[in-house]
Design a protein around this motif. Structure first.
Motif, PDB file in Angstrom:
ATOM      1  N   ILE A   1       0.832  -1.216   0.000  1.00  0.00           N
ATOM      2  CA  ILE A   1       0.000   0.000   0.000  1.00  0.00           C
ATOM      3  C   ILE A   1       0.863   1.262   0.000  1.00  0.00           C
ATOM      4  O   ILE A   1       0.486   2.292  -0.561  1.00  0.00           O
ATOM      5  CB  ILE A   1      -0.988  -0.001   1.203  1.00  0.00           C
ATOM      6  N   MET A   2       2.059   1.188   0.584  1.00  0.00           N
ATOM      7  CA  MET A   2       2.968   2.341   0.552  1.00  0.00           C
ATOM      8  C   MET A   2       3.403   2.626  -0.888  1.00  0.00           C
ATOM      9  O   MET A   2       3.521   3.785  -1.293  1.00  0.00           O
ATOM     10  CB  MET A   2       4.190   2.085   1.431  1.00  0.00           C
ATOM     11  N   THR A   3       3.629   1.552  -1.657  1.00  0.00           N
ATOM     12  CA  THR A   3       3.996   1.722  -3.065  1.00  0.00           C
ATOM     13  C   THR A   3       2.852   2.386  -3.836  1.00  0.00           C
ATOM     14  O   THR A   3       3.070   3.249  -4.687  1.00  0.00           O
ATOM     15  CB  THR A   3       4.323   0.353  -3.697  1.00  0.00           C
TER      16      THR A   3
ATOM     17  N   GLN B   1     -12.581   1.340  -4.574  1.00  0.00           N
ATOM     18  CA  GLN B   1     -12.946   0.585  -5.782  1.00  0.00           C
ATOM     19  C   GLN B   1     -11.878   0.752  -6.870  1.00  0.00           C
ATOM     20  O   GLN B   1     -11.501  -0.229  -7.531  1.00  0.00           O
ATOM     21  CB  GLN B   1     -14.305   1.071  -6.292  1.00  0.00           C
ATOM     22  N   PHE B   2     -11.384   1.970  -7.046  1.00  0.00           N
ATOM     23  CA  PHE B   2     -10.350   2.238  -8.049  1.00  0.00           C
ATOM     24  C   PHE B   2      -9.081   1.444  -7.753  1.00  0.00           C
ATOM     25  O   PHE B   2      -8.494   0.809  -8.656  1.00  0.00           O
ATOM     26  CB  PHE B   2     -10.040   3.738  -8.073  1.00  0.00           C
TER      27      PHE B   2
ATOM     28  N   PHE C   1      -5.832  -3.869  -4.504  1.00  0.00           N
ATOM     29  CA  PHE C   1      -5.951  -3.402  -3.119  1.00  0.00           C
ATOM     30  C   PHE C   1      -6.807  -4.368  -2.302  1.00  0.00           C
ATOM     31  O   PHE C   1      -7.805  -4.898  -2.781  1.00  0.00           O
ATOM     32  CB  PHE C   1      -6.581  -2.006  -3.109  1.00  0.00           C
ATOM     33  N   LYS C   2      -6.406  -4.574  -1.022  1.00  0.00           N
ATOM     34  CA  LYS C   2      -7.180  -5.399  -0.091  1.00  0.00           C
ATOM     35  C   LYS C   2      -7.465  -4.591   1.175  1.00  0.00           C
ATOM     36  O   LYS C   2      -6.595  -3.831   1.627  1.00  0.00           O
ATOM     37  CB  LYS C   2      -6.393  -6.666   0.270  1.00  0.00           C
ATOM     38  N   PRO C   3      -8.637  -4.736   1.780  1.00  0.00           N
ATOM     39  CA  PRO C   3      -9.004  -3.935   2.967  1.00  0.00           C
ATOM     40  C   PRO C   3      -8.010  -4.058   4.116  1.00  0.00           C
ATOM     41  O   PRO C   3      -7.773  -3.099   4.846  1.00  0.00           O
ATOM     42  CB  PRO C   3     -10.378  -4.499   3.359  1.00  0.00           C
TER      43      PRO C   3
END
Length: 452
Positions: free
Chosen positions: A95-97, A117-118, A125-127
């Protein structure tokens, strides 16, 4: 003047990291023994992950050099912190990337669901990545990397729909912005936090009181450093719910509100309200700053105001938040004394007035002459008798109406704003309920068709 020091009173409402600047200030002022302040710093650091800083303070306490032995358990604690930091960095690497990619940043909007969603459709992406980002941001803050923590919490808030975590992240971001002295962003975060607290319905009013108490104390960093802060503190603290919080939970905040009013010539219209509040709260809290106002505007005791003004200089000099306002306060306080004295007396002895302003006769005469010239007052100096002769001044009816209705206009606009926010909140809730009911009806009709 340790008698009037509020550091340890205010410290109860601050995050540990925010107390360090206050202790550094006390060290420079030499208000307490250096050894006591070092021990206080060490105790604060013991609950953080800032192991190198803690080790440095330990060596200062024991008079050790850089090459001497470290505090017990230092190497082990340091390795644990570094290992945990590396583990959280690895967990949040994906997620940092994403959030460091300029293309991603450009695509993110205010709509959190659309952002999620995007990222899900285009970047896998995962929650659970949000939890990793939150934990890594918090750990950055714990080890003292405030810039990184603020940036990560900003992106977390763009994506997260969890109300409680969002609120916690906003508190953390505000603290990080304060510690990096980014006052413009800190003021923006402060206003967002106030809005969230004011719009939230608290089941327990004690929690609401606690939240507003914290906000009031944290806001002191922002208001006394931001260029427009002295207007901001007056606007916030005179709002009924925050004024009630001050009177109920933290009356010592009146010192800061009083200073803001005295040093802000554009906001003289709130002075009468301030005098009433100080008079009401004098049984529970008083210091030279509030007593100065009480002497001048309640008791009309000019000798007492003169004594308190001298004490105010020391209080301001030794207060972390107010030290920069010292010259402004003294200048405006003298102006208040002069104006009040002139309303009562028609012929004023310059020597006597200079003493009440804590000035010598020559300096006092120059100050009075400049004031009369710049303010275009209806007054003249009689050189023979060394007195100031005041002309008769009457406030026009038009000006009286303006003065009496100025606060009313502000309060009316504030009430209208709160009603508008509440209506908007209710409209959003109805809209969300309607969307859920519509989706449920579609689902039920689809299920009925499948059964048919």
């Amino acid at each position: 003047m340790a008698k009037y020091d509020l550091t340890f009173t205010i410290g109860k409402y601050l995050d540990r990291h925010m107390i360090f600047p206050l202790l550094e200030f006390l060290t420079v002022q030499e208000l307490y023994p250096a050894a006591d302040l070092l021990n206080a710093k060490y105790e604060l650091l013991s609950e953080t992950k800032m192991v190198d800083f803690s080790n440095q303070i330990y060596k200062e306490i024991h008079g050790l050099g850089e090459d001497d032995e470290n505090e017990p358990g230092y190497a082990e604690r340091r390795n644990v912190v570094l290992e945990r930091f590396k583990a959280l960095e690895d967990e949040s690497s994906e997620i940092m990337t994403m959030i460091q990619d300029p293309d991603v940043i450009q695509q993110l909007k205010q709509d959190k669901l659309a952002n999620v969603q995007f990222l899900t459709e285009n970047y896998k992406f995962k929650p659970e990545m949000l939890s990793s980002l939150y934990n890594f941001a918090k750990y950055n803050y714990d080890v003292g990397i405030y810039v990184g923590a603020a940036e990560m919490l900003y992106h977390f808030r763009i994506l997260s729909t969890d109300y409680d975590q969002n609120l916690s992240a906003l508190w953390g971001k505000l603290a990080a912005e304060i510690l990096t002295q980014n006052w413009e962003t800190a003021l923006d975060d402060l206003n967002k936090l106030k809005e969230q607290i004011d719009q939230r319905t608290f089941g327990d009013q004690l929690i609401a009181l606690q939240q507003r108490s914290w906000l009031i104390h944290w806001s002191l960093f922002v208001f006394f450093n931001h260029p427009k802060g002295r207007d901001g503190i007056i606007d916030l603290f005179f709002q009924p719910q925050y004024l009630n919080t001050i009177q109920t939970s933290c009356p010592w905040i009146l010192r800061y509100l009083t200073t803001a009013v005295i040093t802000n010539r554009k906001r003289r219209n709130v002075l009468k309200d301030l005098v009433k509040i100080i008079q009401q709260e004098s049984y529970g809290y008083k210091d030279p700053i509030t007593e100065f106002v009480e002497c001048l505007y309640v008791n009309f005791d000019f000798d007492g105001a003169q004594v308190k003004l001298r004490e105010c200089e020391d209080v301001l000099f030794n207060d972390f938040f107010l030290v920069a306002t010292r010259e402004d306060f003294i200048e405006n306080a003298r102006l208040f004394i002069f104006e009040t004295y002139c309303r009562i007396h028609q012929c004023i002895d310059i020597k006597g007035l200079s003493e009440k302003l804590n000035m010598d006769e020559v300096e006092g005469e120059k100050w009075i002459v400049n004031l009369i010239r710049n303010a275009r007052m209806d007054a003249k100096i009689d050189a023979k008798t060394n007195t100031v002769v005041m002309g008769t001044q009457y406030q026009s009816v038009h000006q009286q109406v303006i003065e009496r209705t100025r606060a009313l206009s502000f309060r009316s606009s504030l009430l209208a704003s709160n009603i508008e926010k509440r209506e908007q909140e209710l409209a959003n809730r109805r809209k969300g309920r309607g969307q859920r009911e519509g989706a449920q009806e579609k689902q039920e009709s689809a299920e009925a068709e499948v059964r048919a």
